[in-house]
Design an enzyme around this catalytic site. Sequence first.
Site, PDB file in Angstrom:
ATOM      1  NE  ARG A 107     -14.379  20.477  10.114  1.00 17.00           N
ATOM      2  CZ  ARG A 107     -14.859  19.253  10.377  1.00 17.00           C
ATOM      3  NH1 ARG A 107     -14.898  18.338   9.430  1.00 17.00           N
ATOM      4  NH2 ARG A 107     -15.300  18.951  11.580  1.00 17.00           N
ATOM      5  CG  HIS A 134     -12.894  18.737  16.305  1.00 14.27           C
ATOM      6  ND1 HIS A 134     -13.789  19.740  15.973  1.00 14.27           N
ATOM      7  CD2 HIS A 134     -13.408  17.588  15.781  1.00 14.27           C
ATOM      8  CE1 HIS A 134     -14.785  19.217  15.276  1.00 14.27           C
ATOM      9  NE2 HIS A 134     -14.584  17.924  15.152  1.00 14.27           N
ATOM     10  CD  GLN A 137     -16.284  15.226  17.939  1.00 17.33           C
ATOM     11  OE1 GLN A 137     -16.421  15.475  16.754  1.00 17.33           O
ATOM     12  NE2 GLN A 137     -17.027  14.339  18.561  1.00 17.33           N
ATOM     13  CG  ASP A 229      -9.858  11.131  15.479  1.00 14.54           C
ATOM     14  OD1 ASP A 229     -10.599  10.862  14.509  1.00 14.54           O
ATOM     15  OD2 ASP A 229      -9.233  12.215  15.572  1.00 14.54           O
ATOM     16  CB  CYS A 269     -14.686  12.536  16.891  1.00 15.78           C
ATOM     17  SG  CYS A 269     -13.239  12.009  15.967  1.00 15.78           S
ATOM     18  NE  ARG A 297     -19.320  17.921  17.075  1.00 16.90           N
ATOM     19  CZ  ARG A 297     -18.672  17.879  15.905  1.00 16.90           C
ATOM     20  NH1 ARG A 297     -18.593  16.757  15.222  1.00 16.90           N
ATOM     21  NH2 ARG A 297     -18.087  18.945  15.408  1.00 16.90           N
TER      22      ARG A 297
END
Length: 309
Positions: A107, A134, A137, A229, A269, A297
């Site tokens: 990340r 992402h 996700q 988000d 998310c 996830r």
Amino acid sequence: DDRLRGRDFISIHDFTVEEIAYILEVGHGLKKMQKEGVEHHYLKGKTLGMIFQKSSTRTRVAFEVGMYQLGGHALFLSPRDIQLGRGETIKDTAKVLSRMVDGIMIRTFAHEEVLELAYYADVPVINGLTDLLHPTQIIGDLMTIQEHKGALKGLKCAFVGDGNNVAHSLLFGGAKVGMDVVIATPPGFEPNSEILAKAKEDARATGARLWVVNDPKEAVKDADIVYTDVWASMGQENEAEEKEKSFWPYQVNAELMSLAAKGAIVLHCLPAKRGKEITDEVMDGPQSVVFDQAENRLHAHKAIMAVIM
Ligand code: CP
Ligand code: NVA
């Protein structure tokens, strides 16, 4: 099976329609096994190195717990502790880690760093979020939509917020599964036009419609899924106050939700800034599936690791 073994997981765009469907199917299968207490040590003895240049709750815990449940082991490598944080190159880090671990998750900020790591690594590399994308996700999100809506094809998903990493991967995801995706952003925060163009190309195979608007009401009208988000992503802390001014009309609240289709679900998310991009009322309300989404996830990451490692 072995069809994806050895592949990197950097963007949903890199996978075919069938491959994405396969990853989702594996995710649901692994979730079922975990719920039923059936052992599923598909990665027995394997290790995943996890480089985090940004904070994480869900991604870290999902990979770490997921690897353990698959019979393997995950190592958390913080920039404060590894030599990468002191200037060792990505290239050398990739070469060294490849001699010791069976997969690397990263990340970070610049997407190019993930591409560079993958170029030099001899083991599969997983993108755990960049400023651009992402992808892990969205695999969990698609699983969540399947669970709550029974299917993906033909649904309308409205993303209301900043047209960056999550929105970009959502466009790629929608394109691969035949789900319509409309992104509503303030002027100046639209998704990257190259990403949109690539996603539209992908969408030709499934018939998904992908488009961008500036009017949140137009986007949410008759939507089956409303997704939001944070307004200020990691690394944008200094811009937060300034950005907020443009984003208030894009808050997901009860009034906006009243325009969505009956039975619409709400995704985020997470982490959320409650009272900003989403109200408590909506986030804790009956349409919200954000904690199912967070749980998925785990199952999604297990699927990704199981098929590529
Ligand atoms: N959604 C998500 O990636 O959460 P974390 O930043 O907590 O990993
Ligand atoms: N857009 C957010 C997503 C967090 C999971 C960020 O990049 O911070």
